[in-house]
Design an enzyme around this catalytic site. Sequence first.
Site: not given
Length: 405
Positions: A209-211
Amino acid sequence: MGDLEGKKILLGVSGSIAAYKSVYLLRALQKSGAEVRVIMTQKATDFVSPLSFEAISHFPVYWDTSSQQSWNNHIELSLWADVFIIAPATANTIAKFTTGMANDMVSACYLASRCPVFMAPSMDVDMWHHPATRSNINTLQSRNVFIIPVGYGSLASGLTGEGRMAEPDEIVEILKLNLRAKTSVLKNKKVLITAGPTHEAIDPVRFIGNSSTGKMGIALAEASAGLNAEVTLILGPTQLKPGNEKIKVIRVTSARDMLKATSKYHTKSDVTIFSAAVADYRPGTVSEEKIKKTGDEINLSLIKNPDIAYEMGLRKNKHQIHIGFALESTPGEEYAKEKLKKKNFDMVVLNSLADAGAGFAVDTNKATFYFKNNKSKKFELKSKIQVANDILEAIEQLIIEKKTK
Ligand code: C5P
Protein backbone atom coordinates in the site's frame (compact mmCIF):
# COMPACT_ATOMS: atom_id res chain seq x y z
CA MET A 1 -9.19 36.57 -0.12
CA GLY A 2 -11.99 39.01 0.47
CA ASP A 3 -14.82 36.69 -0.66
CA LEU A 4 -16.79 37.59 2.45
CA GLU A 5 -16.43 41.29 1.69
CA GLY A 6 -19.11 43.30 3.44
CA LYS A 7 -20.86 40.24 4.89
CA LYS A 8 -22.28 40.75 8.39
CA ILE A 9 -21.46 37.67 10.41
CA LEU A 10 -22.76 36.85 13.87
CA LEU A 11 -20.39 34.48 15.64
CA GLY A 12 -21.90 32.48 18.52
CA VAL A 13 -19.44 30.84 20.90
CA SER A 14 -20.57 28.08 23.25
CA GLY A 15 -18.72 26.42 26.14
CA SER A 16 -16.11 24.05 24.77
CA ILE A 17 -12.34 23.97 25.04
CA ALA A 18 -12.35 24.70 21.28
CA ALA A 19 -13.60 28.23 22.12
CA TYR A 20 -10.01 29.48 21.92
CA LYS A 21 -10.02 28.60 18.19
CA SER A 22 -12.91 31.03 17.72
CA VAL A 23 -10.57 33.93 18.39
CA TYR A 24 -8.61 32.80 15.30
CA LEU A 25 -11.88 32.26 13.46
CA LEU A 26 -12.91 35.85 14.23
CA ARG A 27 -9.61 37.08 12.76
CA ALA A 28 -9.88 34.84 9.69
CA LEU A 29 -13.43 36.05 8.99
CA GLN A 30 -12.30 39.66 9.28
CA LYS A 31 -9.35 38.99 6.94
CA SER A 32 -11.83 37.71 4.36
CA GLY A 33 -13.63 41.04 4.51
CA ALA A 34 -16.49 40.23 6.91
CA GLU A 35 -17.81 42.44 9.71
CA VAL A 36 -18.16 40.22 12.78
CA ARG A 37 -20.03 40.56 16.08
CA VAL A 38 -19.64 37.98 18.81
CA ILE A 39 -22.10 36.52 21.30
CA MET A 40 -21.34 33.86 23.88
CA THR A 41 -23.04 31.47 26.25
CA GLN A 42 -22.30 32.00 29.94
CA LYS A 43 -20.29 28.74 29.95
CA ALA A 44 -18.14 29.90 27.02
CA THR A 45 -16.95 32.86 29.11
CA ASP A 46 -15.24 30.29 31.43
CA PHE A 47 -13.02 29.26 28.51
CA VAL A 48 -12.29 32.58 26.80
CA SER A 49 -12.82 36.06 28.15
CA PRO A 50 -15.37 38.20 26.25
CA LEU A 51 -12.68 40.87 26.37
CA SER A 52 -10.57 38.91 23.85
CA PHE A 53 -13.43 38.95 21.36
CA GLU A 54 -14.26 42.60 22.14
CA ALA A 55 -10.69 43.69 21.56
CA ILE A 56 -10.56 42.02 18.14
CA SER A 57 -14.12 42.64 16.93
CA HIS A 58 -14.22 46.23 18.28
CA PHE A 59 -17.82 45.63 19.37
CA PRO A 60 -19.43 44.74 22.70
CA VAL A 61 -19.78 41.01 23.28
CA TYR A 62 -23.13 39.87 24.76
CA TRP A 63 -23.61 36.73 26.81
CA ASP A 64 -26.58 37.41 29.05
CA THR A 65 -30.13 37.87 27.75
CA SER A 66 -31.63 39.42 30.87
CA SER A 67 -29.43 41.55 33.05
CA GLN A 68 -26.72 42.80 30.73
CA GLN A 69 -27.18 45.90 28.53
CA SER A 70 -30.47 46.14 26.65
CA TRP A 71 -32.62 42.99 26.74
CA ASN A 72 -33.48 42.87 23.06
CA ASN A 73 -29.97 42.52 21.67
CA HIS A 74 -30.77 39.01 20.52
CA ILE A 75 -33.45 40.36 18.18
CA GLU A 76 -31.33 43.22 16.85
CA LEU A 77 -28.26 41.08 16.28
CA SER A 78 -30.25 38.28 14.64
CA LEU A 79 -31.82 40.68 12.18
CA TRP A 80 -28.51 42.45 11.59
CA ALA A 81 -26.69 39.26 10.54
CA ASP A 82 -26.35 37.97 6.95
CA VAL A 83 -24.94 34.74 8.36
CA PHE A 84 -25.01 33.21 11.84
CA ILE A 85 -22.26 30.78 12.70
CA ILE A 86 -21.99 28.90 15.97
CA ALA A 87 -18.42 27.76 16.61
CA PRO A 88 -17.84 25.82 18.74
CA ALA A 89 -21.32 24.32 19.00
CA THR A 90 -21.48 22.01 22.03
CA ALA A 91 -23.81 19.00 22.35
CA ASN A 92 -25.80 21.10 24.84
CA THR A 93 -26.22 24.06 22.46
CA ILE A 94 -27.14 21.71 19.60
CA ALA A 95 -29.80 20.09 21.83
CA LYS A 96 -31.18 23.52 22.78
CA PHE A 97 -31.45 24.56 19.13
CA THR A 98 -33.30 21.34 18.37
CA THR A 99 -35.92 21.86 21.06
CA GLY A 100 -36.25 25.62 20.62
CA MET A 101 -34.99 26.55 24.09
CA ALA A 102 -33.83 30.15 24.35
CA ASN A 103 -32.27 30.57 27.79
CA ASP A 104 -28.92 32.01 26.67
CA MET A 105 -27.79 34.60 24.15
CA VAL A 106 -26.74 32.05 21.48
CA SER A 107 -29.90 29.93 21.50
CA ALA A 108 -32.12 33.04 21.74
CA CYS A 109 -30.40 34.48 18.65
CA TYR A 110 -30.96 31.20 16.78
CA LEU A 111 -34.71 31.36 17.39
CA ALA A 112 -34.84 34.98 16.29
CA SER A 113 -32.63 34.51 13.20
CA ARG A 114 -33.81 34.69 9.59
CA CYS A 115 -30.41 34.23 7.90
CA PRO A 116 -28.47 31.05 6.94
CA VAL A 117 -27.15 29.26 10.04
CA PHE A 118 -23.90 27.26 10.21
CA MET A 119 -22.70 25.16 13.13
CA ALA A 120 -19.22 23.81 13.83
CA PRO A 121 -19.78 21.09 16.45
CA SER A 122 -17.17 20.30 19.07
CA MET A 123 -17.44 17.46 21.56
CA ASP A 124 -16.05 14.17 22.68
CA VAL A 125 -16.23 11.18 20.33
CA ASP A 126 -18.93 9.31 22.29
CA MET A 127 -21.08 12.42 22.68
CA TRP A 128 -20.81 12.99 18.90
CA HIS A 129 -21.89 9.42 18.11
CA HIS A 130 -24.63 9.26 20.76
CA PRO A 131 -28.08 8.60 19.22
CA ALA A 132 -29.38 11.77 20.91
CA THR A 133 -26.78 13.94 19.16
CA ARG A 134 -27.24 12.05 15.85
CA SER A 135 -30.96 12.69 15.98
CA ASN A 136 -30.48 16.38 16.93
CA ILE A 137 -28.04 16.89 14.05
CA ASN A 138 -30.52 15.29 11.62
CA THR A 139 -33.29 17.55 12.89
CA LEU A 140 -31.17 20.68 12.47
CA GLN A 141 -30.07 19.61 8.97
CA SER A 142 -33.70 19.08 8.02
CA ARG A 143 -34.23 22.72 9.09
CA ASN A 144 -31.41 23.78 6.76
CA VAL A 145 -28.80 24.40 9.44
CA PHE A 146 -25.46 23.65 7.75
CA ILE A 147 -23.37 21.34 9.93
CA ILE A 148 -19.65 21.86 9.33
CA PRO A 149 -18.00 18.42 9.41
CA VAL A 150 -16.08 17.60 12.60
CA GLY A 151 -12.45 16.57 12.40
CA TYR A 152 -10.87 13.29 13.45
CA GLY A 153 -7.98 13.27 15.92
CA SER A 154 -6.99 13.58 19.55
CA LEU A 155 -9.63 15.14 21.78
CA ALA A 156 -9.34 17.11 25.03
CA SER A 157 -10.50 13.99 26.93
CA GLY A 158 -7.42 12.10 25.78
CA LEU A 159 -9.56 9.90 23.50
CA THR A 160 -9.04 9.79 19.76
CA GLY A 161 -11.88 9.95 17.29
CA GLU A 162 -14.40 12.23 15.61
CA GLY A 163 -15.60 15.35 17.37
CA ARG A 164 -12.89 17.98 16.95
CA MET A 165 -14.12 21.37 15.81
CA ALA A 166 -13.12 22.15 12.22
CA GLU A 167 -10.10 24.46 11.91
CA PRO A 168 -10.85 28.20 11.51
CA ASP A 169 -9.48 28.34 7.93
CA GLU A 170 -11.64 25.39 6.99
CA ILE A 171 -14.73 27.05 8.45
CA VAL A 172 -14.05 30.24 6.47
CA GLU A 173 -13.66 28.22 3.24
CA ILE A 174 -16.89 26.33 3.88
CA LEU A 175 -18.72 29.62 4.45
CA LYS A 176 -17.32 31.13 1.26
CA LEU A 177 -18.23 28.05 -0.71
CA ASN A 178 -21.78 27.92 0.59
CA LEU A 179 -22.38 31.57 0.00
CA ARG A 180 -21.48 31.20 -3.68
CA ALA A 181 -23.28 27.83 -4.09
CA LYS A 182 -26.46 29.33 -5.52
CA THR A 183 -24.68 30.69 -8.58
CA SER A 184 -22.11 27.89 -9.11
CA VAL A 185 -22.09 26.11 -12.47
CA LEU A 186 -21.32 22.93 -10.52
CA LYS A 187 -24.85 22.91 -9.11
CA ASN A 188 -26.49 19.54 -9.93
CA LYS A 189 -23.43 18.46 -11.95
CA LYS A 190 -22.25 14.88 -11.43
CA VAL A 191 -18.80 14.90 -9.86
CA LEU A 192 -16.86 11.63 -9.51
CA ILE A 193 -13.77 11.55 -7.28
CA THR A 194 -11.23 8.79 -6.65
CA ALA A 195 -9.36 9.13 -3.36
CA GLY A 196 -7.14 7.40 -0.83
CA PRO A 197 -4.63 4.61 -1.30
CA THR A 198 -5.22 1.14 -2.71
CA HIS A 199 -4.16 -2.07 -0.98
CA GLU A 200 -2.85 -4.91 -3.10
CA ALA A 201 -3.06 -8.26 -1.34
CA ILE A 202 0.02 -10.45 -0.87
CA ASP A 203 -1.81 -13.02 1.29
CA PRO A 204 -4.97 -12.90 3.44
CA VAL A 205 -3.35 -10.56 6.01
CA ARG A 206 -0.65 -8.63 4.13
CA PHE A 207 -0.75 -6.08 1.39
CA ILE A 208 1.27 -3.52 -0.55
CA GLY A 209 0.00 0.00 0.00
CA ASN A 210 1.07 3.62 0.45
CA SER A 211 0.57 6.33 3.05
CA SER A 212 -2.16 8.32 1.31
CA THR A 213 -4.99 9.22 3.72
CA GLY A 214 -7.46 10.47 1.11
CA LYS A 215 -7.58 13.92 2.79
CA MET A 216 -7.32 15.88 -0.45
CA GLY A 217 -10.00 13.81 -2.23
CA ILE A 218 -12.35 14.01 0.77
CA ALA A 219 -11.86 17.80 0.91
CA LEU A 220 -12.74 17.93 -2.82
CA ALA A 221 -15.85 15.82 -2.21
CA GLU A 222 -16.96 18.08 0.66
CA ALA A 223 -16.34 21.23 -1.36
CA SER A 224 -18.19 19.89 -4.44
CA ALA A 225 -21.14 18.87 -2.27
CA GLY A 226 -21.04 22.35 -0.72
CA LEU A 227 -21.59 23.72 -4.25
CA ASN A 228 -24.59 21.40 -4.60
CA ALA A 229 -22.94 19.01 -7.05
CA GLU A 230 -24.03 15.35 -6.97
CA VAL A 231 -20.90 13.71 -5.62
CA THR A 232 -19.72 10.09 -5.81
CA LEU A 233 -16.51 9.33 -3.95
CA ILE A 234 -14.63 6.12 -4.76
CA LEU A 235 -12.60 5.75 -1.59
CA GLY A 236 -9.68 3.39 -0.95
CA PRO A 237 -8.86 1.96 2.51
CA THR A 238 -8.53 4.90 4.93
CA GLN A 239 -9.91 5.75 8.37
CA LEU A 240 -11.22 9.08 7.11
CA LYS A 241 -14.62 9.65 5.58
CA PRO A 242 -16.58 12.71 4.48
CA GLY A 243 -19.02 14.28 6.94
CA ASN A 244 -21.60 15.42 4.39
CA GLU A 245 -24.18 12.67 4.12
CA LYS A 246 -25.20 13.73 0.62
CA ILE A 247 -21.88 12.36 -0.69
CA LYS A 248 -22.25 8.84 -2.08
CA VAL A 249 -19.24 6.86 -0.84
CA ILE A 250 -18.16 3.64 -2.58
CA ARG A 251 -15.51 1.80 -0.57
CA VAL A 252 -12.91 -0.14 -2.53
CA THR A 253 -9.67 -1.93 -1.64
CA SER A 254 -7.52 -2.65 -4.69
CA ALA A 255 -6.72 -0.76 -7.89
CA ARG A 256 -8.82 -3.22 -9.85
CA ASP A 257 -11.82 -2.65 -7.53
CA MET A 258 -11.30 1.09 -7.97
CA LEU A 259 -11.21 0.75 -11.77
CA LYS A 260 -14.44 -1.24 -11.74
CA ALA A 261 -16.28 1.27 -9.55
CA THR A 262 -14.90 4.28 -11.44
CA SER A 263 -15.89 2.77 -14.84
CA LYS A 264 -19.43 2.29 -13.57
CA TYR A 265 -19.92 5.95 -12.56
CA HIS A 266 -17.69 7.58 -15.17
CA THR A 267 -20.11 7.27 -18.10
CA LYS A 268 -22.58 9.66 -16.47
CA SER A 269 -20.12 11.96 -14.74
CA ASP A 270 -19.61 15.56 -15.86
CA VAL A 271 -16.39 16.03 -13.90
CA THR A 272 -14.00 13.30 -12.74
CA ILE A 273 -11.20 14.09 -10.31
CA PHE A 274 -8.51 11.42 -10.02
CA SER A 275 -6.96 12.13 -6.65
CA ALA A 276 -6.35 8.52 -5.54
CA ALA A 277 -2.82 7.31 -4.91
CA VAL A 278 -3.28 4.06 -6.82
CA ALA A 279 -0.62 1.40 -6.24
CA ASP A 280 1.23 1.06 -9.54
CA TYR A 281 2.00 -2.66 -9.07
CA ARG A 282 0.38 -5.64 -7.37
CA PRO A 283 1.68 -9.11 -6.51
CA GLY A 284 1.39 -11.43 -9.53
CA THR A 285 -0.05 -14.18 -7.34
CA VAL A 286 -1.94 -13.84 -4.07
CA SER A 287 -1.25 -16.64 -1.61
CA GLU A 288 -4.47 -18.18 -0.30
CA GLU A 289 -2.81 -19.02 3.02
CA LYS A 290 -0.76 -16.68 5.23
CA ILE A 291 2.84 -16.95 4.01
CA LYS A 292 5.05 -18.63 6.65
CA LYS A 293 8.33 -16.97 7.61
CA THR A 294 10.47 -20.00 6.87
CA GLY A 295 13.24 -18.62 4.65
CA ASP A 296 15.59 -15.64 5.13
CA GLU A 297 14.45 -14.14 1.90
CA ILE A 298 11.21 -13.87 0.04
CA ASN A 299 10.76 -12.75 -3.55
CA LEU A 300 7.63 -11.03 -4.68
CA SER A 301 6.96 -10.72 -8.36
CA LEU A 302 4.89 -7.64 -9.13
CA ILE A 303 2.74 -6.88 -12.14
CA LYS A 304 1.46 -3.55 -13.34
CA ASN A 305 -1.94 -2.32 -12.19
CA PRO A 306 -4.40 -0.70 -14.59
CA ASP A 307 -4.04 3.08 -14.89
CA ILE A 308 -7.55 4.24 -14.04
CA ALA A 309 -7.12 7.82 -15.22
CA TYR A 310 -5.59 6.65 -18.52
CA GLU A 311 -8.39 4.13 -19.16
CA MET A 312 -11.09 6.72 -18.43
CA GLY A 313 -9.19 9.24 -20.58
CA LEU A 314 -9.66 6.91 -23.58
CA ARG A 315 -13.43 6.88 -23.01
CA LYS A 316 -13.82 10.56 -22.24
CA ASN A 317 -16.33 12.51 -24.38
CA LYS A 318 -15.92 16.16 -25.29
CA HIS A 319 -18.27 17.40 -22.56
CA GLN A 320 -16.48 15.59 -19.75
CA ILE A 321 -13.79 17.20 -17.63
CA HIS A 322 -10.92 15.19 -16.13
CA ILE A 323 -8.61 16.47 -13.41
CA GLY A 324 -5.45 14.61 -12.43
CA PHE A 325 -2.83 14.91 -9.72
CA ALA A 326 0.91 14.62 -9.90
CA LEU A 327 2.91 14.15 -6.73
CA GLU A 328 6.62 14.35 -7.48
CA SER A 329 9.69 14.32 -5.30
CA THR A 330 11.38 16.77 -7.68
CA PRO A 331 9.89 20.10 -8.89
CA GLY A 332 8.15 18.01 -11.62
CA GLU A 333 6.78 20.53 -14.15
CA GLU A 334 7.72 18.33 -17.12
CA TYR A 335 6.06 15.25 -15.57
CA ALA A 336 2.88 17.22 -14.93
CA LYS A 337 2.72 18.42 -18.55
CA GLU A 338 3.42 14.92 -19.84
CA LYS A 339 0.59 13.46 -17.70
CA LEU A 340 -1.80 16.15 -18.95
CA LYS A 341 -1.32 14.83 -22.50
CA LYS A 342 -0.91 11.12 -21.89
CA LYS A 343 -3.91 10.75 -19.58
CA ASN A 344 -6.13 13.22 -21.47
CA PHE A 345 -6.59 15.51 -18.44
CA ASP A 346 -7.99 19.04 -18.72
CA MET A 347 -5.94 20.10 -15.73
CA VAL A 348 -3.18 18.59 -13.59
CA VAL A 349 -2.59 19.62 -9.99
CA LEU A 350 1.10 19.29 -9.24
CA ASN A 351 2.28 18.91 -5.64
CA SER A 352 5.96 18.66 -5.11
CA LEU A 353 7.23 16.69 -2.12
CA ALA A 354 10.20 19.06 -2.35
CA ASP A 355 7.90 21.72 -0.84
CA ALA A 356 7.50 21.66 2.95
CA GLY A 357 3.83 21.10 3.92
CA ALA A 358 2.83 19.29 0.70
CA GLY A 359 2.08 15.58 0.33
CA PHE A 360 0.39 12.75 2.23
CA ALA A 361 -1.18 12.95 5.69
CA VAL A 362 -0.61 16.69 6.17
CA ASP A 363 -3.39 19.27 6.25
CA THR A 364 -1.68 21.62 3.84
CA ASN A 365 -0.75 21.57 0.18
CA LYS A 366 1.23 23.73 -2.21
CA ALA A 367 -0.08 23.33 -5.71
CA THR A 368 0.52 24.46 -9.27
CA PHE A 369 -2.23 23.90 -11.84
CA TYR A 370 -1.31 23.05 -15.46
CA PHE A 371 -3.84 23.42 -18.28
CA LYS A 372 -4.03 22.17 -21.88
CA ASN A 373 -3.39 25.59 -23.43
CA ASN A 374 0.07 25.68 -21.82
CA LYS A 375 -1.14 27.99 -19.07
CA SER A 376 -0.31 27.35 -15.45
CA LYS A 377 -1.23 28.88 -12.09
CA LYS A 378 0.94 28.70 -8.99
CA PHE A 379 -0.45 28.90 -5.43
CA GLU A 380 1.04 29.48 -2.00
CA LEU A 381 0.97 26.89 0.80
CA LYS A 382 -2.69 26.50 1.82
CA SER A 383 -4.93 24.14 3.78
CA LYS A 384 -6.24 21.20 1.72
CA ILE A 385 -9.76 22.61 1.94
CA GLN A 386 -8.53 25.92 0.49
CA VAL A 387 -6.73 24.02 -2.29
CA ALA A 388 -9.98 22.11 -2.93
CA ASN A 389 -11.78 25.44 -3.28
CA ASP A 390 -9.15 26.70 -5.77
CA ILE A 391 -9.45 23.46 -7.77
CA LEU A 392 -13.23 23.80 -7.92
CA GLU A 393 -12.98 27.41 -9.05
CA ALA A 394 -10.69 26.26 -11.87
CA ILE A 395 -13.16 23.49 -12.77
CA GLU A 396 -16.03 26.00 -12.87
CA GLN A 397 -13.96 28.07 -15.29
CA LEU A 398 -13.28 24.98 -17.46
CA ILE A 399 -17.03 24.19 -17.56
CA ILE A 400 -17.80 27.76 -18.66
CA GLU A 401 -15.05 27.61 -21.34
CA LYS A 402 -16.33 24.25 -22.70
CA LYS A 403 -19.86 25.66 -22.90
CA THR A 404 -18.79 28.67 -24.93
CA LYS A 405 -16.70 26.60 -27.39
O1 C5P B 1 1.39 8.40 -13.28
P1 C5P B 1 1.03 8.90 -11.93
O2 C5P B 1 0.69 7.82 -10.96
O3 C5P B 1 1.99 9.90 -11.37
O4 C5P B 1 -0.31 9.73 -12.22
C1 C5P B 1 -1.04 10.32 -11.21
C2 C5P B 1 -2.47 10.56 -11.66
O5 C5P B 1 -3.01 9.40 -12.30
C3 C5P B 1 -3.34 10.81 -10.47
O6 C5P B 1 -4.40 11.66 -10.89
C4 C5P B 1 -3.83 9.39 -10.10
O7 C5P B 1 -5.04 9.42 -9.37
C5 C5P B 1 -4.00 8.77 -11.48
N1 C5P B 1 -3.72 7.32 -11.48
C6 C5P B 1 -4.73 6.40 -11.72
N2 C5P B 1 -4.46 5.05 -11.79
C7 C5P B 1 -3.20 4.60 -11.61
C8 C5P B 1 -2.14 5.51 -11.36
C9 C5P B 1 -2.45 6.86 -11.29
O8 C5P B 1 -5.90 6.83 -11.85
N3 C5P B 1 -2.96 3.29 -11.68
